[in-house]
Design a protein around this motif. Structure first.
Motif, PDB file in Angstrom:
ATOM      1  N   ALA A  15       0.827  -1.208   0.000  1.00 25.31           N
ATOM      2  CA  ALA A  15       0.000   0.000   0.000  1.00 25.31           C
ATOM      3  C   ALA A  15       0.864   1.262   0.000  1.00 25.31           C
ATOM      4  CB  ALA A  15      -0.921  -0.008   1.211  1.00 25.31           C
ATOM      5  N   ARG A  16       1.877   1.289   0.866  1.00 24.11           N
ATOM      6  CA  ARG A  16       2.738   2.479   0.956  1.00 24.11           C
ATOM      7  C   ARG A  16       3.488   2.714  -0.358  1.00 24.11           C
ATOM      8  NH1 ARG A  16       5.442   1.468   5.389  1.00 24.11           N
ATOM      9  NH2 ARG A  16       4.408   3.003   6.737  1.00 24.11           N
ATOM     10  N   SER A  17       4.034   1.641  -0.917  1.00 23.55           N
ATOM     11  CA  SER A  17       4.808   1.754  -2.155  1.00 23.55           C
ATOM     12  C   SER A  17       3.942   2.291  -3.289  1.00 23.55           C
ATOM     13  CB  SER A  17       5.395   0.393  -2.528  1.00 23.55           C
ATOM     14  OG  SER A  17       6.023   0.438  -3.793  1.00 23.55           O
ATOM     15  N   LEU A  18       2.720   1.780  -3.390  1.00 27.93           N
ATOM     16  CA  LEU A  18       1.836   2.231  -4.467  1.00 27.93           C
ATOM     17  C   LEU A  18       1.446   3.693  -4.270  1.00 27.93           C
ATOM     18  CD1 LEU A  18       0.147   1.691  -6.998  1.00 27.93           C
ATOM     19  CD2 LEU A  18      -1.701   0.907  -5.493  1.00 27.93           C
ATOM     20  N   ALA A  19       1.026   4.042  -3.061  1.00 32.53           N
ATOM     21  CA  ALA A  19       0.606   5.424  -2.800  1.00 32.53           C
ATOM     22  C   ALA A  19       1.727   6.409  -3.101  1.00 32.53           C
ATOM     23  CB  ALA A  19       0.148   5.563  -1.353  1.00 32.53           C
ATOM     24  N   GLU A  20       2.929   6.081  -2.680  1.00 35.05           N
ATOM     25  CA  GLU A  20       4.065   6.972  -2.923  1.00 35.05           C
ATOM     26  C   GLU A  20       4.367   7.082  -4.410  1.00 35.05           C
ATOM     27  OE1 GLU A  20       7.177   5.346  -0.563  1.00 35.05           O
ATOM     28  OE2 GLU A  20       6.435   6.214   1.325  1.00 35.05           O
ATOM     29  N   SER A  21       4.273   5.981  -5.131  1.00 39.39           N
ATOM     30  CA  SER A  21       4.560   6.024  -6.571  1.00 39.39           C
ATOM     31  C   SER A  21       3.518   6.831  -7.331  1.00 39.39           C
ATOM     32  CB  SER A  21       4.638   4.603  -7.137  1.00 39.39           C
ATOM     33  OG  SER A  21       3.362   3.998  -7.178  1.00 39.39           O
ATOM     34  N   LEU A  22       2.278   6.810  -6.855  1.00 34.21           N
ATOM     35  CA  LEU A  22       1.214   7.561  -7.519  1.00 34.21           C
ATOM     36  C   LEU A  22       1.236   9.038  -7.137  1.00 34.21           C
ATOM     37  CD1 LEU A  22      -1.805   5.101  -7.055  1.00 34.21           C
ATOM     38  CD2 LEU A  22      -0.323   5.328  -9.060  1.00 34.21           C
ATOM     39  N   GLY A  23       1.799   9.326  -5.972  1.00 34.85           N
ATOM     40  CA  GLY A  23       1.778  10.695  -5.466  1.00 34.85           C
ATOM     41  C   GLY A  23       0.631  10.963  -4.522  1.00 34.85           C
ATOM     42  N   ALA A  24      -0.132   9.916  -4.135  1.00 31.81           N
ATOM     43  CA  ALA A  24      -1.301  10.086  -3.272  1.00 31.81           C
ATOM     44  C   ALA A  24      -0.876  10.385  -1.840  1.00 31.81           C
ATOM     45  CB  ALA A  24      -2.156   8.826  -3.301  1.00 31.81           C
ATOM     46  N   THR A  25      -1.726  11.108  -1.127  1.00 34.04           N
ATOM     47  CA  THR A  25      -1.545  11.280   0.313  1.00 34.04           C
ATOM     48  C   THR A  25      -1.762   9.925   0.984  1.00 34.04           C
ATOM     49  OG1 THR A  25      -2.310  13.566   0.227  1.00 34.04           O
ATOM     50  CG2 THR A  25      -2.402  12.461   2.362  1.00 34.04           C
ATOM     51  N   PHE A  26      -0.879   9.567   1.923  1.00 29.96           N
ATOM     52  CA  PHE A  26      -0.946   8.233   2.533  1.00 29.96           C
ATOM     53  C   PHE A  26      -0.871   8.328   4.052  1.00 29.96           C
ATOM     54  CE2 PHE A  26       1.199   4.344   4.119  1.00 29.96           C
ATOM     55  CZ  PHE A  26       0.264   3.400   3.705  1.00 29.96           C
ATOM     56  N   TYR A  27      -1.830   7.658   4.704  1.00 26.44           N
ATOM     57  CA  TYR A  27      -1.817   7.534   6.169  1.00 26.44           C
ATOM     58  C   TYR A  27      -1.759   6.054   6.534  1.00 26.44           C
ATOM     59  CZ  TYR A  27      -3.534  12.376   6.070  1.00 26.44           C
ATOM     60  OH  TYR A  27      -3.676  13.729   5.842  1.00 26.44           O
ATOM     61  N   ASP A  28      -1.292   5.802   7.748  1.00 24.59           N
ATOM     62  CA  ASP A  28      -1.165   4.425   8.239  1.00 24.59           C
ATOM     63  C   ASP A  28      -1.557   4.419   9.718  1.00 24.59           C
ATOM     64  OD1 ASP A  28      -0.349   1.906   9.116  1.00 24.59           O
ATOM     65  OD2 ASP A  28       1.784   2.457   9.108  1.00 24.59           O
ATOM     66  N   TRP A  29      -2.598   3.704  10.060  1.00 20.78           N
ATOM     67  CA  TRP A  29      -2.976   3.582  11.466  1.00 20.78           C
ATOM     68  C   TRP A  29      -3.510   2.179  11.756  1.00 20.78           C
ATOM     69  CZ3 TRP A  29      -5.997   7.638   8.905  1.00 20.78           C
ATOM     70  CH2 TRP A  29      -7.233   7.216   8.444  1.00 20.78           C
ATOM     71  N   LYS A  30      -3.595   1.879  13.059  1.00 22.52           N
ATOM     72  CA  LYS A  30      -4.063   0.573  13.508  1.00 22.52           C
ATOM     73  C   LYS A  30      -5.509   0.663  13.985  1.00 22.52           C
ATOM     74  CE  LYS A  30      -0.281  -2.060  13.281  1.00 22.52           C
ATOM     75  NZ  LYS A  30      -0.223  -3.320  12.513  1.00 22.52           N
ATOM     76  N   ILE A  31      -6.243  -0.425  13.810  1.00 19.91           N
ATOM     77  CA  ILE A  31      -7.626  -0.486  14.285  1.00 19.91           C
ATOM     78  C   ILE A  31      -7.755  -1.464  15.451  1.00 19.91           C
ATOM     79  CG2 ILE A  31      -8.606   0.144  12.042  1.00 19.91           C
ATOM     80  CD1 ILE A  31      -9.228  -2.928  11.710  1.00 19.91           C
ATOM     81  N   SER A  32      -6.633  -1.931  16.003  1.00 18.81           N
ATOM     82  CA  SER A  32      -6.650  -2.956  17.055  1.00 18.81           C
ATOM     83  C   SER A  32      -7.442  -2.504  18.275  1.00 18.81           C
ATOM     84  CB  SER A  32      -5.219  -3.309  17.461  1.00 18.81           C
ATOM     85  OG  SER A  32      -4.468  -3.713  16.340  1.00 18.81           O
ATOM     86  N   GLU A  33      -7.266  -1.243  18.663  1.00 20.79           N
ATOM     87  CA  GLU A  33      -7.951  -0.735  19.851  1.00 20.79           C
ATOM     88  C   GLU A  33      -9.465  -0.760  19.679  1.00 20.79           C
ATOM     89  OE1 GLU A  33      -8.112   3.400  22.499  1.00 20.79           O
ATOM     90  OE2 GLU A  33      -6.467   3.039  21.087  1.00 20.79           O
ATOM     91  N   GLU A  34      -9.931  -0.350  18.487  1.00 25.99           N
ATOM     92  CA  GLU A  34     -11.369  -0.349  18.219  1.00 25.99           C
ATOM     93  C   GLU A  34     -11.930  -1.769  18.189  1.00 25.99           C
ATOM     94  OE1 GLU A  34      -9.730   3.478  16.682  1.00 25.99           O
ATOM     95  OE2 GLU A  34      -9.145   1.379  16.552  1.00 25.99           O
ATOM     96  N   VAL A  35     -11.211  -2.679  17.538  1.00 21.14           N
ATOM     97  CA  VAL A  35     -11.657  -4.081  17.487  1.00 21.14           C
ATOM     98  C   VAL A  35     -11.755  -4.645  18.897  1.00 21.14           C
ATOM     99  CG1 VAL A  35     -11.034  -6.404  16.747  1.00 21.14           C
ATOM    100  CG2 VAL A  35     -10.745  -4.482  15.179  1.00 21.14           C
ATOM    101  N   SER A  36     -10.735  -4.386  19.710  1.00 20.42           N
ATOM    102  CA  SER A  36     -10.716  -4.899  21.085  1.00 20.42           C
ATOM    103  C   SER A  36     -11.872  -4.325  21.898  1.00 20.42           C
ATOM    104  CB  SER A  36      -9.385  -4.550  21.745  1.00 20.42           C
ATOM    105  OG  SER A  36      -9.360  -4.967  23.083  1.00 20.42           O
ATOM    106  N   SER A  37     -12.155  -3.032  21.696  1.00 16.78           N
ATOM    107  CA  SER A  37     -13.228  -2.391  22.448  1.00 16.78           C
ATOM    108  C   SER A  37     -14.582  -3.026  22.143  1.00 16.78           C
ATOM    109  CB  SER A  37     -13.257  -0.893  22.133  1.00 16.78           C
ATOM    110  OG  SER A  37     -14.356  -0.260  22.760  1.00 16.78           O
ATOM    111  N   TYR A  38     -14.883  -3.192  20.864  1.00 15.87           N
ATOM    112  CA  TYR A  38     -16.153  -3.806  20.480  1.00 15.87           C
ATOM    113  C   TYR A  38     -16.246  -5.251  20.974  1.00 15.87           C
ATOM    114  CZ  TYR A  38     -17.717   0.009  17.443  1.00 15.87           C
ATOM    115  OH  TYR A  38     -18.170   1.215  16.967  1.00 15.87           O
ATOM    116  N   THR A  39     -15.150  -5.985  20.821  1.00 19.18           N
ATOM    117  CA  THR A  39     -15.143  -7.386  21.221  1.00 19.18           C
ATOM    118  C   THR A  39     -15.382  -7.527  22.720  1.00 19.18           C
ATOM    119  OG1 THR A  39     -13.599  -7.893  19.427  1.00 19.18           O
ATOM    120  CG2 THR A  39     -13.826  -9.530  21.177  1.00 19.18           C
TER     121      THR A  39
END
Length: 617
Positions: free
Chosen positions: A377-401
């Motif tokens: 994902a990072r490699s593609l976004a950078e090659s295209l010039g797109a804005t790229f963010y990276d975050w985890k959803i573990s906390e949200e999954v754990s909360s719901y579970t």
């Protein structure tokens, strides 16, 4: 020898954009005049747009269309124009083409055959006109001929087949026009895009020029007019079986005009050759559709949950290619103006600068996500010039579970709660990516493909969330080969990592080595079953007998695949009803609003699958 310069004008229209539509038409007329065109044909329903839906059922909408027609009269002092609009006679609405010349309406021709298959529902709004019948229309106090009419200019007789009229074999109006010795036949159309369709139109136009003993001139609408259907803006002319005129399709411009010198006596005309490539057609169509959807919805760009897998990567690449093609055809300033964007773009890298402003991506990793997909994902976004963010959803999954575990009094496990534990990961990604889209005033791009839609292999309110679903009308096998083509033919080297990965949802623990095809069946098998079951509407037993001869699969396994397809298909209609709007791109799709209607509740092919099981292997 009488020579008449005729022309076709394709226009990119929008329902209810009266001033914008009229401006496209009048600008095209002025362009035609500058080219010396004397007789100009616009597409079907060019004044209103074909996709006006139930606006056609109102009384005021056709009335306003006639008012717009009246506003065009001053532009016809030295040119004849033919233009499509809805016209009501009494209580009945007709799909018509009006002919304007010397500031007068010479007459109005009504469509005789209505399209009612696939994406078309014309019988909901219009009625068919009777062949040979002529009446009159009150046009602001003036009585105008209306019905099955032919016209004359400089001794050349011309008539019309409106779109569907031409596809009715021996019943088509063209044969009656031939009997009336018409020299020139126009086909003003609103023919939706589908891969491979342009080649069929060329056959229609060239073969019609022979069968009807006339020069045949075809003009189609342009652009993503109203959301789902795409029009390619094709302009074609043929005589004596030779294709003499064809324009570049799927233009980013608001209109195109092409002229052609017509002579009844011209001989030895040189035919042109055209090339058809399915991948190129798909790319051009989606790029224009995304551009039109963005600007017509007054959005400032797109937001995409970029997983590093095939589907989201193909969509990211298509957005970048949209910018590339729009930039190449219009130039930077005109592209931004037409897109209603006001961005400051770095002069040293304008193309990537536009992509960065338009496309925002985010990799939303869970505990089951891999470093491979993050790198992809990072490699593609950078090659295209797109804005790229990276975050985890573990906390949200754990909360719901934890909330659910506390409520039901037990822990969730992969052995007993597999689907719930997979789906929560996909669902918790939706709120935050929607939040990013809202902050950017951008369209959220959903990533489902048609193969997933067939069998419900998508999480509702998860990966199905979005404003538009660009690839929902094409199958996964097509997407996988398109990505290889885009890397090599379009030069998107950032797809190398994507193309090296096996498709997987990455929702189960990594040690389970989850893949899409293990969850479902091989994608090529889905494609073959889908082709017969959905496009050709065959029952399970027939599909088995056909594929038994075509596929190298054991009879027992083939039956299992067919069982699974029909079981999942009938169980998941409710999901298809809720998918984001999608572009129509192939000769069929599974969108119940545009092509394939199926009951949400059904018996699930119980008897038909029992019949399949009784066939000897």
């Amino acid at each position: 020898m009488s020579i008449l310069k005729i022309g076709g004008a394709t226009v990119n229209q929008t329902p209810l954009d009266w001033e914008g539509n009229l401006k496209n038409i009048t600008n095209a007329i002025e362009e035609a005049k500058s080219q010396g065109i004397e007789l100009l044909c616009f597409p079907e329903l060019a004044i209103t747009g074909y996709g006006s839906e139930d606006l056609f059922l109102s009384k005021w909408y056709p009335e306003k269309s006639l008012e717009q027609l009246k506003r065009l009269l001053p532009y016809t002092k030295d040119i004849t124009i033919c233009i499509g609009l809805p016209v009501r006679i009494g209580e009945i609405l007709y799909n018509c083409t009006a002919v304007l010349e010397a500031e007068k309406v010479l007459g109005v021709m009504a469509k005789q055959f209505l399209a009612i298959d696939g994406v078309h529902y014309e019988f909901r709004w219009f009625s068919s006109w009777t062949a040979g019948k002529i009446t009159t229309l009150d046009f602001f106090g003036e009585s105008i001929p209306f019905g099955d009419i032919v016209f004359d200019k400089k001794g050349i007789t011309y008539g019309f087949e409106i779109c569907e009229d031409a596809w009715r074999g021996d019943l088509r109006p063209g044969y009656r026009l031939k009997d009336r010795q018409v020299n020139l036949i126009f086909n003003p159309s609103a023919s939706h895009f589908a891969m491979g369709k342009s080649a069929h139109r060329e056959e229609l136009v060239t073969e019609s020029s022979i069968a009807l003993n006339a020069t045949y001139f075809y003009v189609n609408l342009l652009g993503n007019e109203a959301g789902r259907m795409i029009f390619d803006g094709e302009i074609l002319a043929a005589k004596d079986g030779k294709l003499l005129l064809k324009n570049p399709l799927l233009s980013f411009r608001p209109y195109q005009v092409r002229g052609f010198e017509f002579s009844k006596d011209a001989k030895s005309l040189e035919a042109i050759k055209s090339v058809h490539n399915k991948n190129e057609e798909f790319t051009a169509a989606v790029c224009l559709a995304l551009f039109d959807y963005m600007r017509k919805s007054r959005s400032t760009g797109f937001v995409l949950s970029l997983s590093g897998g095939a589907d989201s990567s193909s969509i990211a690449t298509l957005v970048a290619e949209m910018v590339n093609r729009g930039f190449s055809e219009l130039g930077l300033d005109a592209f931004l103006e037409r897109a209603r964007l006001k961005h400051e773009i770095p002069s040293e890298a304008p193309l990537k600068g536009v992509v960065k402003k338009i496309l925002t991506t985010a990799y939303q990793g869970s505990e089951n996500s891999s470093e491979d997909t993050l790198a992809s994902a990072r490699s593609l976004a950078e090659s295209l010039g797109a804005t790229f963010y990276d975050w985890k959803i573990s906390e949200e999954v754990s909360s719901y579970t934890q909330k659910i575990e506390k409520a039901i009094g037990r822990q969730l496990t992969w052995d007993h709660d597999d689907i719930a534990l997979q789906n929560i990961q996909a669902r918790v990604r939706a709120p935050v990516i929607w939040m990013l889209a809202n902050l950017n005033n951008a369209l959220l791009l959903a990533t489902s493909n048609r193969s997933e839609g067939d069998v419900g292999y998508a999480t509702m309110d998860g990966d199905t969330s979005g404003s538009i679903s660009p690839i929902a009308a094409v199958d996964k096998e097509f997407i996988l080969q398109w990505l290889q083509w885009a890397e090599k033919s379009l030069g998107y080297t950032g797809l190398q990592k994507v193309n090296s990965l096996q498709p997987t949802a990455e929702l189960r623990p990594r040690e389970q080595h989850q893949t899409d095809e293990q969850d479902l069946m091989p994608y090529p098998v889905i494609v073959e079953i889908e082709r017969l079951a959905i496009r050709d509407r065959r029952k399970p037993a027939d599909i088995y007998l056909i594929l038994k001869q075509e596929l190298d699969i054991s009879p027992v396994q083939l039956k299992k695949y067919i069982h699974k397809f029909f079981r999942l298909w009938s169980r998941n209609q409710w999901k298809r009803e809720r998918l984001a709007p999608s572009f129509h791109l192939d000769d069929f799709n599974v969108d119940p609003k545009t092509w394939c209607r199926f009951p949400i509740l059904s018996g699930g092919f119980t008897e038909e699958l029992y019949e399949l099981d009784q066939i000897d292997e």
